[in-house]
Design an enzyme around this catalytic site. Structure first.
Site, PDB file in Angstrom:
ATOM      1  N   ARG A 244       0.865  -1.177   0.000  1.00  6.21           N
ATOM      2  CA  ARG A 244       0.000   0.000   0.000  1.00  6.21           C
ATOM      3  C   ARG A 244       0.901   1.226   0.000  1.00  6.21           C
ATOM      4  NH1 ARG A 244      -3.592  -2.727  -1.626  1.00  6.21           N
ATOM      5  NH2 ARG A 244      -5.632  -3.087  -0.661  1.00  6.21           N
TER       6      ARG A 244
ATOM      7  N   GLU B  59      -2.696   8.297  -4.028  1.00  5.75           N
ATOM      8  CA  GLU B  59      -3.069   7.408  -5.114  1.00  5.75           C
ATOM      9  C   GLU B  59      -4.447   7.843  -5.609  1.00  5.75           C
ATOM     10  OE1 GLU B  59      -3.829   2.757  -5.352  1.00  5.75           O
ATOM     11  OE2 GLU B  59      -1.802   3.229  -4.629  1.00  5.75           O
TER      12      GLU B  59
ATOM     13  N   HIS C  12      -1.337   0.700  -9.751  1.00  2.00           N
ATOM     14  CA  HIS C  12      -1.953  -0.283  -8.855  1.00  2.00           C
ATOM     15  C   HIS C  12      -2.596  -1.432  -9.651  1.00  2.00           C
ATOM     16  CE1 HIS C  12      -3.827  -0.651  -4.557  1.00  2.00           C
ATOM     17  NE2 HIS C  12      -3.555  -1.842  -5.076  1.00  2.00           N
TER      18      HIS C  12
HETATM   19  C1  DGY Z   1      -5.762  -5.881  -3.133  1.00  2.00           C
HETATM   20  O1  DGY Z   1      -6.485  -6.826  -3.470  1.00  2.00           O
HETATM   21  O2  DGY Z   1      -5.668  -5.511  -1.966  1.00  2.00           O
HETATM   22  C2  DGY Z   1      -4.957  -5.210  -4.202  1.00  2.00           C
HETATM   23  O3  DGY Z   1      -4.324  -4.081  -3.788  1.00  2.00           O
HETATM   24  C3  DGY Z   1      -5.793  -4.965  -5.440  1.00  2.00           C
HETATM   25  O4  DGY Z   1      -6.008  -6.190  -6.010  1.00  2.00           O
END
Ligand code: DGY
Length: 327
Positions: free
Chosen positions: A240, A269, A288
């Protein structure tokens, strides 16, 4: 009998959406961009279930607006830092996520980023497109070897271990850091050595982040910790964005504190095109997309639908993140 009322906050693959449409009275937000907060809050009012994305904040305000009849929140992601899980649990609302199905696909992307940053693929491509390729150059676009190097994996869960499996194939030395050591059998499988974060950052040629975002990991990779890394090191983030302090990262990349970064996730983001990270040749950014293979997104959709429909039927979700809700 009336079908349960559901809101789906974006178009997701048919593997899940078709089931939701068939079994419920579903309103689907069809835009490419997420619903603005006020429209999200109006859309969920009176819903029995919601299928949310990581771009939707599920908090007390959201739950108040949805109303006491809400039976389930199904998040289309493995990560659920966008959901106030404690608030859902207090109200007896189960929350589902999509673990497992995206592990290998996410590790593939982490590996692609690591390779691309090390071997300067994006810079090379730009060099060719800009018409700069005049001859074979003995000093042109040199980078570090990946094979045989040391990789430090921060967060040694499913995805971290899947990255370790790839690293093993490249003959790398694998070190990891997590809140606690994994069982010895797992360490042995990957030939992985537990280290303190300080030790890992100091020894690794590549650092790959796979931790969840929590108050403890927010800003984990800050100016001080970037300073512990080798000047030749490459940082890869597919966890993240806020796990890395973006301002400190810009400085570290500009000043040569570390050599390069490759990011699937950023803070903020989306990252604006005029953000200083975007201007840096030694920073590779993608939007992402770590789980974005067709097959995996289909499986995530099917899993999110299964959680949603189970919750609407009053059954236990296949993958609840707050099993304590069942007492
Ligand atoms: C998640 O699933 O947490 C990813 O960041 C997106 O697929």
């Amino acid at each position: 009998m009336a079908k349960p009322k559901v809101f789906v906050s974006r178009v997701i693959p048919e593997e899940g959406l078709a089931r939701v449409r068939e079994a419920t009275d579903a309103t689907v937000w069809e835009d490419e961009l997420p619903p603005p907060r006020d429209q999200l809050l109006s859309a969920i009012a009176g819903c029995d279930g919601v299928l949310t994305l990581l771009t939707d904040r599920v908090d007390d305000e959201f739950l108040d607006r949805a109303g006491p009849q809400l039976k389930v929140v199904s998040n289309f992601a493995v990560g659920f830092d966008n959901v106030d899980v404690a608030a859902c649990t207090r109200r007896g609302v189960p929350v589902g996520n999509t673990p497992g199905v995206l592990t290998e696909t996410t590790a593939d992307l982490a590996w692609a980023l690591l390779m691309a940053a090390a071997r300067r693929l994006v810079e090379g491509d730009r060099y060719v497109r800009d018409g700069k390729w005049k001859t074979w150059g003995p000093m042109l676009l040199m980078g570090p070897d990946v094979h045989g190097a040391t990789i430090g994996i921060v967060g040694f869960g499913r995805i971290g271990q899947a990255v370790a499996r790839r690293a093993k194939g490249f003959g790398m030395r694998i070190v990891y850091h997590d809140l606690q050591r994994v069982p010895k059998a797992v360490e042995a499988e990957f030939d992985a050595t537990f280290m303190t974060l300080e030790g890992l950052l100091a020894e690794s040629d590549f650092v790959s982040l796979h931790t969840v975002l929590s108050p403890e990991t927010k800003g984990l990779i800050n100016a001080e910790r970037l300073g512990w890394m080798k000047p030749t090191a490459v940082l890869v983030n597919t966890s993240r964005g806020p796990v890395v302090d973006s301002v400190a990262l810009v400085d570290a990349l500009r000043n040569g504190t570390i050599a390069a970064a490759a990011l699937d996730v950023t803070d903020p983001e989306p990252l604006p095109a005029d953000h200083p990270l975007v201007a840096l040749d030694n920073c590779l950014v993608v939007p992402h997309i770590a789980s974005a293979s067709r097959a995996t997104r289909g499986k995530m959709a099917a899993m999110a639908a299964a959680n949603l429909l189970a919750g609407l039927r009053g059954e236990r979700l296949p993958t609840p993140v707050n099993p304590e809700v069942y007492g």
